[in-house]
Write a protein that holds these residues in place. Structure first.
Motif, PDB file in Angstrom:
ATOM      1  N   SER A   1       0.698  -1.326  -0.011  1.00  0.00           N
ATOM      2  CA  SER A   1       0.030  -0.041   0.051  1.00  0.00           C
ATOM      3  C   SER A   1       0.871   1.203  -0.019  1.00  0.00           C
ATOM      4  O   SER A   1       0.562   2.040  -0.878  1.00  0.00           O
TER       5      SER A   1
ATOM      6  N   LYS B   1      -4.958  -1.912  -3.456  1.00  0.00           N
ATOM      7  CA  LYS B   1      -4.857  -1.566  -1.938  1.00  0.00           C
ATOM      8  C   LYS B   1      -6.081  -2.412  -1.134  1.00  0.00           C
ATOM      9  O   LYS B   1      -5.824  -2.825  -0.138  1.00  0.00           O
TER      10      LYS B   1
ATOM     11  N   LYS C   1      -5.633  -5.229   1.474  1.00  0.00           N
ATOM     12  CA  LYS C   1      -6.144  -5.236   2.847  1.00  0.00           C
ATOM     13  C   LYS C   1      -6.917  -6.174   3.105  1.00  0.00           C
ATOM     14  O   LYS C   1      -7.027  -7.000   4.186  1.00  0.00           O
TER      15      LYS C   1
END
Length: 289
Positions: free
Chosen positions: A26, A140, A144
């Motif tokens: 990220s 991203k 996650k």
């Protein structure tokens, strides 16, 4: 490969491994996006500088064009005044200015082409940045989600680093508990077997065994004495009874003999507790009374 080259290669590989473990996708994507935006800003700044330079040349070109008109008017005025020399000088300056204008026009055209190319690259780079931004946010979000799923899976399976530490702690606690239980059982066994000497006593195992034998012998001797005394009393009683029976054998009937005066010994001896023994002794005393 020399020693220094090998050392440099090993160091670079170690550093690369550390960086790979410490890298956060990220953060890397955000950094790349910022780098692309900075590059776009540099392109825009280059376009602005190029346009400024072109504007300066255009201003200079307009001034030269004004001078050309001025020199042209001067040449005409000199001809009217029959000053051919002045007209020639004015035309020469006019020619110089026109040559400069041509050079400026060439430069301006080059700058214009560069400006058009930069604008085209800027638009292309901007489109790529927008696409990258969309892809970056998608990546991203996926990262996650994958990271959260991985943590849940590790927690459920116990394969994660933290769960591994917890598992090791539980295993160490179990091993320590089993060791303490085994040690406690060993201490009890040794205590019962008399392998350990009493810390409050100055007697060793041999002294305790001898004392136990001596105590047992004293009890046996006292029991034998008691039995002997009881056997003597019973013998005397039986002798007295026999003499009486002999003297009054014809006069006394068997029915007149008191059955309570005849004691019958027990056939077998049984082990009883102190309370039962005391109770039996009390019953005997009551019967004698």
């Amino acid at each position: 490969m020399g020693i220094l080259s090998r050392a440099s290669y090993i160091i670079r590989s170690k550093v690369n491994g550390v960086l790979n473990r410490a890298e956060d996708p990220s953060e890397t994507l955000d950094y790349s996006y910022e780098q692309m935006r900075d590059e776009l800003q540099n392109v825009k700044q280059g376009i602005a500088d190029l346009t400024t330079q072109k504007k300066r040349l255009e201003i200079q070109q307009r001034r030269l064009e004004e001078n050309v008109e001025k020199h042209n008017d001067q040449a005409r005025e000199a001809v009217r005044q029959d000053r051919e020399d002045l007209a020639r000088r004015a035309l020469e300056k006019k020619k110089q200015k026109m040559n400069q204008i041509e050079d400026l026009e060439s430069q301006i055209q080059d700058l214009q082409r560069q400006q058009d190319q930069l604008i085209e690259k800027k638009d292309e780079l901007q489109n790529r940045i927008e696409q990258f931004r969309t892809k970056k946010e998608t990546m991203k979000a996926r990262y996650k989600a994958a990271e959260a799923s991985n943590r849940v899976s590790e927690a459920m399976t116990g394969a994660g680093d933290e769960m591994e530490d917890v598992g090791r702690a539980i295993q160490r606690a179990e091993e320590r508990t089993e060791e303490m239980e085994a040690r406690s059982a060993a201490m009890d066994e040794l205590q019962e077997s008399g392998a350990f000497e009493d810390a409050m006593s100055d007697k060793d195992q041999l002294d305790r065994e001898l004392e136990e034998i001596r105590t047992t012998g004293e009890v046996d001797a006292e029991l034998d004495t008691l039995k002997a005394e009881m056997g003597k009393d019973e013998g005397e009683s039986e002798t007295g009874t026999a003499d009486t029976d002999t003297e009054t054998e014809g006069d006394v009937d068997a029915a007149d003999v008191d059955p309570e005066a005849v004691e019958t010994p027990d056939a077998e001896e049984t082990e009883v507790s102190d309370a039962e023994l005391d109770a039996e002794l009390e019953e005997l005393k009551e019967e004698e009374k």
